[in-house]
Design an enzyme around this catalytic site. Structure first.
Site, PDB file in Angstrom:
ATOM      1  CD  GLN A 106     -18.382  21.509  31.698  1.00  0.00           C
ATOM      2  OE1 GLN A 106     -18.305  20.566  32.440  1.00  0.00           O
ATOM      3  NE2 GLN A 106     -17.451  22.394  31.655  1.00  0.00           N
ATOM      4  CB  SER A 117     -20.382  31.907  37.311  1.00  0.00           C
ATOM      5  OG  SER A 117     -20.908  32.388  38.539  1.00  0.00           O
ATOM      6  CG  HIS A 122     -57.847  24.909  43.829  1.00  0.00           C
ATOM      7  ND1 HIS A 122     -57.185  25.769  44.567  1.00  0.00           N
ATOM      8  CD2 HIS A 122     -57.842  23.770  44.464  1.00  0.00           C
ATOM      9  CE1 HIS A 122     -56.865  25.239  45.606  1.00  0.00           C
ATOM     10  NE2 HIS A 122     -57.270  24.027  45.595  1.00  0.00           N
TER      11      HIS A 122
END
Length: 643
Positions: free
Chosen positions: A501, A378, A297
């Site tokens: 990394q 992390s 759309h």
């Protein structure tokens, strides 16, 4: 731990001063105890006591432009498109995959991530995934805002933005409660390409404003927002799922280095620098000969009549800034083919730790001194956890690089090997501390910010030169004094903003610019038989050279291989135990998604003096018919699409 991390990076006089300051800070009843008690109170009232501090300090307070300075990119294997339609077909396929992934997110149906390596099996926080398509970085005069659409009142975005020839198009991906299939998406992309080609009025490359400094972009945006059509158009951009950038053909096959630079800054005004909207967390880029993703759309979203911004305030400045950014970046992507992670594993060593030590050796060979280094780790084992810093410039790493450079003739291979194993053991131990929440940088940041909230005079420990050197990564917007940084963490695929990394079986690589004017950015992807490095610096710095750094890095890797080959029979049990530590240890297991810019539809030309943002809408009837009759779209919808 702080003193141990800093001692070898300071002169004796500096260290003695730091030691005294630290002792005073930690004395019973002193400032440190007060700040620590307040930090513990904060812990009781927050899901994650450091998250807001970290986000503001690492990102939202930063006034530098996002391209090169902040936003990273992932460069994927080159696609061999034979015709323009092939690149559109690839883009449609890409969008379709994004929509399938969003279906999982909408249902909160992602399988839980678990830690690998050290503390394997620990569940990891998943919340960042669910913000991928609903967040936006809104520029502010002093601090940006991370806007996340988490309200159940506001509808989920059902459109993406397609950037083509510096114009922005709104592509509705859900029609009559059904998601467009790949064929429908291709049809709409073809329409967008035709509209961009046939545009009577060439509009200014408004997307370029998002590559300006954050304060400058906030000022320009405030001018745009004075007009109601602009407000509606910018709202469409800011609420879109993602951005897809259809760049123009870039000629013959490009080198990895050139592709990396084009992805980082678009090549400036002369190429695709205006075909971006950097405030979105994810942008997917395709061109006639390549495809890549930028860490950001049909109706057409156009920012019309922007001449008043451009000609009076931003035009010359943004163009010249963009040109300088492009010319200044010194990028070198190098594939090291002599060995990869399998050789390193055979030495009973962690590939990530091995490469980190090689980076230390490369810097020392280039510059004759050690330097404070950042490797992101992390901490997703904790709710809303992002990253902390692995301090890779350890005393043990310095001892190793010195015997490899200064003591080559006087030190035998056995001693060198002992130093190498010591460096890798130290790197590994600090990695374990970092991923289990026991590193020091987030803690120091928390203490500093608590002092600021209490309106205290900044404690001496945070004004000391040692802290300035070690804390450069948490104060990027404030300090250009320091000489070097490596952002190289391990086992991630791209979700945090400092990357590392990026190990994967696919021949792709991550890259970003340096964090400091006279620093380096280094990222690596270790494959089984080779390693991909991307190293960046700035040409304007007389102290740095990406080519020289890569040359030293290659030599260091070869020297380390020779050393291991000579001494491989002397592997000891301690090193074998250390090997278990992960290729996973650093930065988070990153998932990348896509986000896209938009334009608005209304072909009427405004005679207003304010800049205007208009949306254009192509005919959707054909798409609606295709969608209604598409068994493929029906199947997708029934298998989890949103109603």
């Amino acid at each position: 731990m702080y003193l141990r991390c800093m001692k070898h990076l300071l002169t004796e006089e500096q260290f003695n001063k730091t030691q005294r300051i630290v002792k005073e800070f930690g004395a019973p009843g002193g400032v440190g105890e007060l700040l620590q008690s307040k930090l513990m109170e904060r812990r009781e009232n927050k899901a994650n006591w450091v998250y807001d501090y970290w986000l503001n300090d690492m990102y939202l307070n930063n006034r530098l432009a996002l391209p090169v300075n902040s936003s990273p990119v992932m460069v994927f294997p080159q696609q061999n498109f034979r015709a323009p339609i092939d690149s559109l077909r690839f883009a449609a396929h890409l969008i379709s995959g994004v929509l399938e992934y969003k279906t999982l997110l909408d249902a909160r149906a992602l399988p839980l991530d678990y830690a690998r390596g050290q503390l394997a099996g620990t569940p990891l926080c998943m919340e960042q995934y669910y913000r991928l398509f609903t967040s936006y970085r809104l520029p502010g005069p002093e601090r940006d805002t991370l806007v996340a659409q988490e309200s159940s009142v506001m509808p989920e975005p059902e459109h993406i933005i397609v950037a083509c020839k510096n114009q922005f198009f709104v592509l509705d991906v859900v029609i009559n409660f059904r998601r467009l299939n790949e064929r429908d998406l291709l049809t709409q992309l073809e329409k967008i390409a035709r509209m961009a080609d046939s545009e009577e009025e060439q509009l200014p490359p408004i997307g370029l404003l998002t590559s300006d400094g954050r304060t400058e972009w906030a000022e320009s945006r405030s001018v745009l927002m004075r007009e109601s059509t602009n407000r509606d158009s910018l709202d469409m951009i800011e609420r879109c799922m993602c951005l897809v950038c259809l760049d123009e053909a870039t000629g013959p096959e490009l080198s990895d280095t050139t592709r990396a630079m084009l992805m980082l800054h678009g090549g400036g005004v002369a190429k695709s620098g205006g075909n971006r909207w950097y405030d979105k967390p994810m942008q997917e880029l395709t061109a006639a000969v390549e495809s890549c993703a930028n860490t950001r759309h049909s109706k057409e979203l156009s920012l019309y009549s922007a001449q008043s911004i451009y000609s009076n305030t931003s035009h010359g400045k943004v163009y010249s800034y963009s040109l300088r950014l492009v010319k200044n970046l010194d990028m070198n992507v190098h594939k090291f083919w002599d060995y990869g992670k399998e050789f390193i594993k055979k030495q009973k060593m962690s590939p990530d730790a091995f490469i980190q030590v090689a980076l230390q050796l490369a810097y020392y060979r280039c510059h004759g001194r050690p330097v404070s280094t950042y490797e992101s780790a992390s901490i997703r084992r904790f709710q809303e956890g992002r990253v902390d810093n692995i301090r890779s410039a350890t005393p043990e790493a310095l001892a190793f690089v010195k015997v490899m450079t200064e003591g080559e003739l006087s030190t035998n291979d056995t001693e060198k090997m002992e130093k190498l194993r010591g460096a890798i053991t130290a790197q590994t131990k600090y990695t374990i501390l970092a991923i289990t929440g026991m590193a020091i940088d987030n803690h120091l940041l928390g203490l500093r910010e608590i002092a600021h909230e209490l309106k205290m005079e900044k404690p001496e420990i945070f004004k000391d030169k040692a802290h300035l050197i070690s804390n450069q990564f948490h104060s990027l917007h404030k300090s250009a004094v320091f000489e070097q940084t490596f952002k190289a963490a391990s086992h991630s695929i791209l979700k945090e903003s400092l990357f590392p990394q990026v190990p994967t079986t696919v021949e792709m690589f991550c890259c970003y610019g340096p964090v400091l004017p006279n620093g380096y950015g280094a990222c690596y992807n270790p494959q089984s038989d080779h390693i991909i490095f991307s190293v960046s610096s700035f040409h304007e710095s007389p102290q740095t050279s990406s080519t020289a750094f890569v040359k030293c890095l290659v030599q260091g890797l070869l020297d380390m291989k020779d050393l291991c080959s000579k001494c491989n029979s002397s592997s000891n049990l301690t090193a074998q135990r250390q090997v278990q530590t992960v290729e996973t240890h650093t930065q988070t297991e990153i998932n990348w998604q896509n986000k896209t810019p938009q334009r608005t539809a209304d072909r009427t030309k405004s005679k207003q003096t304010l800049p205007q943002v208009l949306l254009k809408t192509p005919d959707l009837s054909k798409v609606e018919a295709q969608t209604q009759t598409s068994s493929q779209g029906e199947a997708i919808y029934k298998n989890g699409g949103k109603s």
